[in-house]
Design an enzyme around this catalytic site. Structure first.
Site, PDB file in Angstrom:
ATOM      1  N   GLY A 219      -1.425 -13.710   3.382  1.00  0.00           N
ATOM      2  CA  GLY A 219      -0.916 -14.167   2.102  1.00  0.00           C
ATOM      3  C   GLY A 219      -1.189 -15.642   1.872  1.00  0.00           C
ATOM      4  O   GLY A 219      -2.185 -16.202   2.357  1.00  0.00           O
ATOM      5  N   SER A 220      -0.293 -16.284   1.163  1.00  0.00           N
ATOM      6  CA  SER A 220      -0.535 -17.661   0.719  1.00  0.00           C
ATOM      7  C   SER A 220      -0.513 -18.686   1.840  1.00  0.00           C
ATOM      8  O   SER A 220      -0.905 -19.840   1.612  1.00  0.00           O
ATOM      9  CB  SER A 220       0.494 -18.043  -0.353  1.00  0.00           C
ATOM     10  OG  SER A 220       0.297 -17.265  -1.514  1.00  0.00           O
TER      11      SER A 220
END
Length: 489
Positions: A219-220
């Site tokens: 993810g981020s």
């Protein structure tokens, strides 16, 4: 000697020679093969004929023990002190089911059979003492391990804490966990306990070490890597505009990529894009750098390494060769981008250590029964994925994330903390609850960074729309960092 007797003598001599050749073949050429044969019961009998040496924390607390049994064959069995807390580190030593992790890798030291303990074995034999095993001293800090375990609560996931300056693993927690003491013996209860922990009988897979052996879309949190690549390329600056539309049309695609929340992501700088986790900026950056450069840069952090041993082998984190739209998504930690929690802790550690990534290790030293150090691990540089200037710019940006961005839940009073949140899609068409991530580091009073952390929450009791790195993962990292800093005071 008459001819018939001479023939008999020659024949007998040949038989004796053949016997000697066969005996030497078995004892020397096939020795290892026979010793490691799963049907060789004598090896097991010898292994459990005396207490095993112990696996210890860095602060000297034993994670293991040995207990006298009533069996005529296996005189001792392995015991574990707070087994669920430490099993991701120790592994198990079971009379029926063998050994794993540190118990397997250092079996010779723990039993006393290692060639490096020959002197100790000789002295014990001459003095009439039973053979003794040595100890394995890990880098695990018992207080930090406990803090991570407690903060995880009933959530499924993992946490890894590293010392960025040395690579030492300070904590490694995987949940749900298991107690190896439950199946260390040979009783029916031990066998039932083993069966209950297997994947086919327990879908939560408590024996899976999620910190080392499970990969997730990061993810981020991966945006830190993409930001580093962009800054290192010279095509981007920390506070310069990026000419990024919102939404961003993915290349070679009819799909527009948007951002979560009402944040200033259009044309945002790298600092602001990390602060508010702007998908558009980093997807565009990854596309402009290209798949080959992104892949090469990720590999500097440890991606695509299938032989990372700490000394337990970690699963390979993968940044793939891919097409343009998929590479843009991989640049924000999605698509086929997969990482272990250890890998993402390495990313945070390299930023904290001014661009130098140290090789992670979990064993500090091996100690003989007479307390002599047999082997000690020396800190070793793994790579230098970015310059110190780039790392320091990323520190500024990650500290902004915690001060006034998506990671404020990781704030510690009077302490400088840098972090990055992440929420990764899970399941086909994002049908499952997302994964919640947080990577971070904290600075001590002297300006050094004694700890870097990665936490992933695979599942929790939170509702789907409430799952985020800041809510589920950051509090775990905060508890770990606070405990490390308290130990430095």
């Amino acid at each position: 000697m008459n001819k018939p007797l001479r023939r008999i003598a020659v024949f007998c001599g040949l038989l004796i020679m053949a016997l000697m050749i066969r005996d030497n073949w078995i004892q020397f050429v096939r020795a290892d093969e026979l010793q490691n044969d799963k049907h060789n019961r004598r090896v097991l009998i010898e292994r459990y004929s005396q207490p095993r040496g112990n696996i210890l924390t860095a602060d000297g607390k034993p994670m293991t023990g040995s207990k006298k049994t009533e069996s005529s064959d296996f005189q001792y069995k392995r015991t574990y002190k707070n087994g669920e807390l430490y099993s991701p580190v120790t592994g198990f030593a079971a009379q029926i089911f063998g050994t794993s992790k540190l118990e397997a890798l250092y079996d010779g030291i723990l039993t006393g059979d290692d060639d490096r303990l020959f002197f100790n074995r000789t002295i014990d034999m001459l003095t009439g003492k039973p053979q003794r095993g040595g100890n394995v001293v890990t880098t695990i800090n018992s207080k930090v391990q406990q803090a991570a375990y407690d903060a995880m609560g009933d959530k499924k996931g993992a946490a890894v804490a590293l010392d960025p300056q040395t690579g030492a693993v300070l904590a490694m927690v995987s949940k749900p966990s298991y107690d190896p003491s439950r199946f260390a013996g040979m009783s029916d209860e031990d066998q039932e306990a083993w069966k209950s922990l297997q994947k086919e009988n327990n879908p939560d897979e408590p024996m899976l070490n999620r910190a080392l052996r499970q990969t997730y879309p990061p993810g981020s949190t991966f945006k830190v890597v993409t930001a580093a690549a962009g800054l290192e390329s010279g095509e981007y600056t920390l506070d310069g505009k990026t000419d990024t539309p919102d939404p961003y049309p993915l290349p070679d695609s009819t799909v527009d990529l948007g951002n979560d929340g009402n944040h200033p992501c259009e044309d945002a700088s790298v600092r602001v894009a990390l602060q508010w986790s702007c998908n558009t900026v980093f997807a565009k950056m990854s596309n402009e750098l290209g798949n080959e450069k992104m892949k090469e840069f990720a590999e500097q952090f440890g991606y695509n390494e299938d032989e990372l041993d700490i000394p337990v082998r970690a699963a390979e984190s993968v940044y793939p060769e891919d097409n343009r739209p998929q590479n843009a998504m991989a640049g924000i930690g999605q698509a086929s981008n997969r990482a272990t929690p250890l890998q993402m802790a390495m990313v945070a550690a390299s930023v904290a250590n001014d661009g130098t990534l140290m090789k992670p290790y979990m064993v500090d030293k091996l100690v003989a029964p007479n307390l002599n150090v047999v082997e000690r691990t020396r800190p070793e540089q793994y790579s230098e994925p970015m310059s110190s200037e780039t790392a320091q710019q990323l520190q500024e940006a990650m500290e902004t994330v915690v001060e006034e961005g998506t990671g404020t839940t990781a704030q510690l009073p009077g302490v400088t903390v840098g972090g990055k949140t992440g929420t990764a899609q899970h399941g086909e068409n994002n049908s499952e609850k997302p994964y919640a991530w947080f990577i971070s580091y904290a600075k001590a009073e002297d300006g050094s960074s004694p700890v870097a952390v990665a936490v992933v929450i695979e599942s929790s009791d939170a509702a789907r729309d409430e799952i985020a790195g800041s809510a589920q993962a950051a509090p775990v990292a905060k508890a770990v960092m606070q405990t490390v800093l308290e130990g430095k005071q």
